[in-house]
Scaffold this motif. Structure first.
Motif, PDB file in Angstrom:
ATOM      1  N   TRP A   1       6.400   2.542  10.498  1.00  0.00           N
ATOM      2  CA  TRP A   1       5.409   1.903   9.635  1.00  0.00           C
ATOM      3  C   TRP A   1       5.689   0.397   9.589  1.00  0.00           C
ATOM      4  CZ3 TRP A   1       0.985   3.546   7.582  1.00  0.00           C
ATOM      5  CH2 TRP A   1       0.401   2.773   6.574  1.00  0.00           C
ATOM      6  N   PRO A   2       4.708  -0.448   9.892  1.00  0.00           N
ATOM      7  CA  PRO A   2       4.945  -1.905   9.983  1.00  0.00           C
ATOM      8  C   PRO A   2       4.975  -2.585   8.625  1.00  0.00           C
ATOM      9  CG  PRO A   2       2.656  -1.428  10.479  1.00  0.00           C
ATOM     10  CD  PRO A   2       3.319  -0.088  10.255  1.00  0.00           C
ATOM     11  N   GLY A   3       6.012  -2.324   7.848  1.00  0.00           N
ATOM     12  CA  GLY A   3       6.118  -2.897   6.517  1.00  0.00           C
ATOM     13  C   GLY A   3       7.361  -3.745   6.354  1.00  0.00           C
ATOM     14  N   LEU A   4       7.621  -4.163   5.108  1.00  0.00           N
ATOM     15  CA  LEU A   4       8.764  -5.016   4.824  1.00  0.00           C
ATOM     16  C   LEU A   4      10.086  -4.285   5.004  1.00  0.00           C
ATOM     17  CD1 LEU A   4       7.577  -6.995   1.669  1.00  0.00           C
ATOM     18  CD2 LEU A   4       7.716  -7.797   4.026  1.00  0.00           C
ATOM     19  N   GLY A   5      10.105  -2.973   4.732  1.00  0.00           N
ATOM     20  CA  GLY A   5      11.338  -2.213   4.909  1.00  0.00           C
ATOM     21  C   GLY A   5      11.793  -2.213   6.354  1.00  0.00           C
ATOM     22  N   ARG A   6      10.880  -1.972   7.260  1.00  0.00           N
ATOM     23  CA  ARG A   6      11.213  -2.006   8.683  1.00  0.00           C
ATOM     24  C   ARG A   6      11.558  -3.423   9.118  1.00  0.00           C
ATOM     25  NH1 ARG A   6       7.254  -0.196  13.632  1.00  0.00           N
ATOM     26  NH2 ARG A   6       8.803  -0.258  15.289  1.00  0.00           N
ATOM     27  N   LEU A   7      10.864  -4.416   8.571  1.00  0.00           N
ATOM     28  CA  LEU A   7      11.186  -5.808   8.880  1.00  0.00           C
ATOM     29  C   LEU A   7      12.602  -6.154   8.432  1.00  0.00           C
ATOM     30  CD1 LEU A   7      10.315  -8.623   9.856  1.00  0.00           C
ATOM     31  CD2 LEU A   7       9.418  -9.037   7.550  1.00  0.00           C
ATOM     32  N   ALA A   8      13.010  -5.674   7.250  1.00  0.00           N
ATOM     33  CA  ALA A   8      14.368  -5.918   6.774  1.00  0.00           C
ATOM     34  C   ALA A   8      15.399  -5.281   7.705  1.00  0.00           C
ATOM     35  CB  ALA A   8      14.522  -5.375   5.352  1.00  0.00           C
TER      36      ALA A   8
ATOM     37  N   ALA B   1       0.828  -1.207   0.000  1.00  0.00           N
ATOM     38  CA  ALA B   1       0.000   0.000   0.000  1.00  0.00           C
ATOM     39  C   ALA B   1       0.859   1.253   0.000  1.00  0.00           C
ATOM     40  CB  ALA B   1      -0.934  -0.011   1.213  1.00  0.00           C
ATOM     41  N   LEU B   2       1.891   1.274   0.839  1.00  0.00           N
ATOM     42  CA  LEU B   2       2.769   2.444   0.915  1.00  0.00           C
ATOM     43  C   LEU B   2       3.516   2.656  -0.390  1.00  0.00           C
ATOM     44  CD1 LEU B   2       4.066   4.712   2.592  1.00  0.00           C
ATOM     45  CD2 LEU B   2       5.768   3.044   3.370  1.00  0.00           C
ATOM     46  N   MET B   3       4.104   1.586  -0.952  1.00  0.00           N
ATOM     47  CA  MET B   3       4.866   1.709  -2.187  1.00  0.00           C
ATOM     48  C   MET B   3       3.966   2.070  -3.360  1.00  0.00           C
ATOM     49  SD  MET B   3       7.350  -1.579  -1.590  1.00  0.00           S
ATOM     50  CE  MET B   3       7.898  -1.598  -3.285  1.00  0.00           C
ATOM     51  N   GLY B   4       2.756   1.478  -3.406  1.00  0.00           N
ATOM     52  CA  GLY B   4       1.854   1.774  -4.500  1.00  0.00           C
ATOM     53  C   GLY B   4       1.402   3.231  -4.491  1.00  0.00           C
ATOM     54  N   ILE B   5       1.053   3.734  -3.310  1.00  0.00           N
ATOM     55  CA  ILE B   5       0.624   5.134  -3.217  1.00  0.00           C
ATOM     56  C   ILE B   5       1.793   6.066  -3.497  1.00  0.00           C
ATOM     57  CG2 ILE B   5      -0.203   6.897  -1.610  1.00  0.00           C
ATOM     58  CD1 ILE B   5      -1.959   4.788  -0.349  1.00  0.00           C
ATOM     59  N   ALA B   6       2.986   5.724  -2.983  1.00  0.00           N
ATOM     60  CA  ALA B   6       4.157   6.568  -3.228  1.00  0.00           C
ATOM     61  C   ALA B   6       4.495   6.623  -4.716  1.00  0.00           C
ATOM     62  CB  ALA B   6       5.354   6.051  -2.430  1.00  0.00           C
ATOM     63  N   LEU B   7       4.471   5.470  -5.382  1.00  0.00           N
ATOM     64  CA  LEU B   7       4.773   5.451  -6.815  1.00  0.00           C
ATOM     65  C   LEU B   7       3.690   6.158  -7.605  1.00  0.00           C
ATOM     66  CD1 LEU B   7       6.742   4.477  -8.968  1.00  0.00           C
ATOM     67  CD2 LEU B   7       5.448   2.344  -9.112  1.00  0.00           C
ATOM     68  N   GLY B   8       2.427   5.971  -7.201  1.00  0.00           N
ATOM     69  CA  GLY B   8       1.340   6.670  -7.885  1.00  0.00           C
ATOM     70  C   GLY B   8       1.454   8.178  -7.745  1.00  0.00           C
ATOM     71  N   LEU B   9       1.754   8.649  -6.519  1.00  0.00           N
ATOM     72  CA  LEU B   9       1.949  10.083  -6.308  1.00  0.00           C
ATOM     73  C   LEU B   9       3.115  10.605  -7.138  1.00  0.00           C
ATOM     74  CD1 LEU B   9       1.463  10.465  -2.438  1.00  0.00           C
ATOM     75  CD2 LEU B   9      -0.022  11.371  -4.235  1.00  0.00           C
ATOM     76  N   ALA B  10       4.205   9.841  -7.157  1.00  0.00           N
ATOM     77  CA  ALA B  10       5.385  10.280  -7.899  1.00  0.00           C
ATOM     78  C   ALA B  10       5.090  10.396  -9.389  1.00  0.00           C
ATOM     79  CB  ALA B  10       6.548   9.304  -7.659  1.00  0.00           C
ATOM     80  N   LEU B  11       4.357   9.416  -9.943  1.00  0.00           N
ATOM     81  CA  LEU B  11       4.057   9.448 -11.373  1.00  0.00           C
ATOM     82  C   LEU B  11       3.088  10.583 -11.718  1.00  0.00           C
ATOM     83  CD1 LEU B  11       3.730   5.638 -12.146  1.00  0.00           C
ATOM     84  CD2 LEU B  11       5.438   7.195 -13.072  1.00  0.00           C
TER      85      LEU B  11
ATOM     86  N   GLY C   1      14.279   2.581  -0.234  1.00  0.00           N
ATOM     87  CA  GLY C   1      13.914   3.808   0.460  1.00  0.00           C
ATOM     88  C   GLY C   1      12.915   3.569   1.564  1.00  0.00           C
ATOM     89  N   ALA C   2      12.077   2.516   1.412  1.00  0.00           N
ATOM     90  CA  ALA C   2      11.087   2.210   2.440  1.00  0.00           C
ATOM     91  C   ALA C   2      11.736   1.763   3.738  1.00  0.00           C
ATOM     92  CB  ALA C   2      10.131   1.137   1.931  1.00  0.00           C
ATOM     93  N   VAL C   3      12.942   1.201   3.665  1.00  0.00           N
ATOM     94  CA  VAL C   3      13.642   0.810   4.889  1.00  0.00           C
ATOM     95  C   VAL C   3      13.834   2.018   5.788  1.00  0.00           C
ATOM     96  CG1 VAL C   3      15.786  -0.114   5.824  1.00  0.00           C
ATOM     97  CG2 VAL C   3      14.809  -1.113   3.754  1.00  0.00           C
TER      98      VAL C   3
ATOM     99  N   LEU D   1       2.034  11.005   5.110  1.00  0.00           N
ATOM    100  CA  LEU D   1       3.384  11.548   5.284  1.00  0.00           C
ATOM    101  C   LEU D   1       4.471  10.579   4.822  1.00  0.00           C
ATOM    102  CD1 LEU D   1       3.321  13.584   8.629  1.00  0.00           C
ATOM    103  CD2 LEU D   1       3.202  14.402   6.278  1.00  0.00           C
ATOM    104  N   PRO D   2       4.451   9.296   5.223  1.00  0.00           N
ATOM    105  CA  PRO D   2       5.499   8.398   4.707  1.00  0.00           C
ATOM    106  C   PRO D   2       5.453   8.229   3.189  1.00  0.00           C
ATOM    107  CG  PRO D   2       3.881   7.188   5.992  1.00  0.00           C
ATOM    108  CD  PRO D   2       3.630   8.624   6.234  1.00  0.00           C
ATOM    109  N   ALA D   3       4.241   8.189   2.612  1.00  0.00           N
ATOM    110  CA  ALA D   3       4.149   8.065   1.152  1.00  0.00           C
ATOM    111  C   ALA D   3       4.712   9.300   0.467  1.00  0.00           C
ATOM    112  CB  ALA D   3       2.693   7.840   0.735  1.00  0.00           C
ATOM    113  N   LEU D   4       4.433  10.474   1.016  1.00  0.00           N
ATOM    114  CA  LEU D   4       4.954  11.708   0.438  1.00  0.00           C
ATOM    115  C   LEU D   4       6.473  11.779   0.566  1.00  0.00           C
ATOM    116  CD1 LEU D   4       3.986  14.302  -0.933  1.00  0.00           C
ATOM    117  CD2 LEU D   4       3.859  15.370   1.322  1.00  0.00           C
ATOM    118  N   ALA D   5       6.997  11.390   1.727  1.00  0.00           N
ATOM    119  CA  ALA D   5       8.446  11.401   1.925  1.00  0.00           C
ATOM    120  C   ALA D   5       9.146  10.431   0.979  1.00  0.00           C
ATOM    121  CB  ALA D   5       8.774  11.049   3.381  1.00  0.00           C
ATOM    122  N   LEU D   6       8.507   9.300   0.721  1.00  0.00           N
ATOM    123  CA  LEU D   6       9.098   8.302  -0.164  1.00  0.00           C
ATOM    124  C   LEU D   6       9.005   8.697  -1.629  1.00  0.00           C
ATOM    125  CD1 LEU D   6      10.412   5.478  -0.160  1.00  0.00           C
ATOM    126  CD2 LEU D   6       8.122   4.492  -0.254  1.00  0.00           C
TER     127      LEU D   6
END
Length: 329
Positions: free
Chosen positions: A277-284, A108-118, A267-269, A197-202
């Motif tokens: 944010w409880p995602g894969l980046g933080r898990l990594a 969800a975070l990556m999709g919204i961030a990429l959508g905003l960026a595009l 970048g999500a890390v 905010l995290p999506a915008l920062a990313l």
């Protein structure tokens, strides 16, 4: 029918290249991670405050950490052949279950961030190309350079300071209100407040790239013969820009967007750590700190699949945008 066959050839070509790529990534990542000092048993023993040699040996034997490196690799490949990502010593649960818990938040975070960026990047690029040499082009070029130069973690901290500390509009971290019983639209809006905010920062780093790339591509396309033909037919400047120039200018943008999916995970890390944010980046990040390389390998493997899937979608999109694109013989 011809369009379907052409897209099928593009898909088949990409899938043929994907299989050896994934195998190579798994093997390379496995050996690179084994170069790191320590293992999960060392971290677990350090957290417990005391551990005997027998306890350390039992931990390593339980999770197969005492085996030779090649035997560990073969065991891991055997697990993959049985559609298993192994077992996490740190979290004491299967890696696949652990990743599935975090995957929706990251997607969800990556999709919204990429959508905003595009959307923002392409929109700014169109404005810059249509106003080339004028003050909107110069102002937006400076902003794009600023977003490109500033690290994402600093942008994330400044967004927290502005929108959370000073204005109090948005939360500074987390994934949702604690203890809330909201459902439906209310729950979605609550989730969106924490994600904005995290999506915008990313996304701001990629906004700069797509804006500059769209501007350059549109300026190049604008001098082509088919653009002059479209103008000679009496089409409006808006129609020429959107239906002819922008469609062809999107080809390099979509190519770079597919490549950037892996960069979004990297970048999500940082962003997920800043915003809790409880995602894969933080898990990594947690897996690296705890030397839980089985979890980290699972995250890296999933990231590789996401990049390959994005490249497949980009190839299909480009084949649809430009009928001249065909699969290689």
């Amino acid at each position: 029918m011809h369009q379907f066959l052409r897209l099928s050839r593009v898909l088949a070509r990409t899938l043929v290249h994907a299989v050896p790529t994934v195998i190579g990534i798994v093997i390379l990542d496995f050996f690179l991670l084994r170069l790191a000092p320590g293992d999960a048993a060392d971290v677990m023993a350090g957290e417990s405050g005391a551990a005997t040699e027998e306890t350390m040996a039992a931990l390593r034997s339980r999770f197969g950490l005492d085996l030779p490196v090649l035997d560990q690799l073969l065991a891991y490949l055997s697990n993959l052949a049985h559609f298993s990502l192994g077992y996490s010593p740190r979290y004491n649960m299967p890696v696949a279950d652990l990743i599935l818990q975090r995957l929706p938040s990251s997607l969800a975070l990556m999709g919204i961030a990429l959508g905003l960026a595009l959307v923002i990047g392409v929109g700014l690029g169109v404005v810059m190309a249509t106003q080339v040499g004028r003050w909107p082009d110069r102002v937006l070029s400076v902003l794009a350079l600023l977003f490109y130069s500033v690290p994402s973690f600093w942008i994330g901290l400044m967004l927290i300071v502005l929108f959370s500390v000073h204005l109090g509009w948005l939360p500074s971290g987390g994934a949702g209100s604690i203890g809330t019983e909201a459902t439906g639209l209310a729950a979605l809006l609550d989730k969106a407040r924490y994600m904005l905010l995290p999506a915008l920062a990313l996304s701001l780093f990629y906004v700069a790239i797509y804006a500059r790339l769209t501007r350059a591509a549109m300026l190049e396309v604008r001098s082509q013969d088919f653009i002059r033909t479209a103008r000679a037919k009496g089409l409006s400047p808006m129609a020429v820009t959107l239906r002819h120039a922008l469609r062809n200018a999107l080809l390099p943008v979509t190519t770079i967007a597919g490549v950037h999916l892996g960069g979004l995970m990297g970048g999500a890390v940082v962003v997920e750590t800043v915003y809790s944010w409880p995602g894969l980046g933080r898990l990594a990040y947690e897996a690296v700190m705890s030397r839980d390389f089985t979890v980290l390998l699972g995250v890296l493997l999933l990231s590789s699949f996401l990049v390959i899937l994005a490249n497949i979608l980009v190839d299909l999109l480009q084949a649809w945008l430009d009928p001249r694109i065909e699969a290689a013989p």
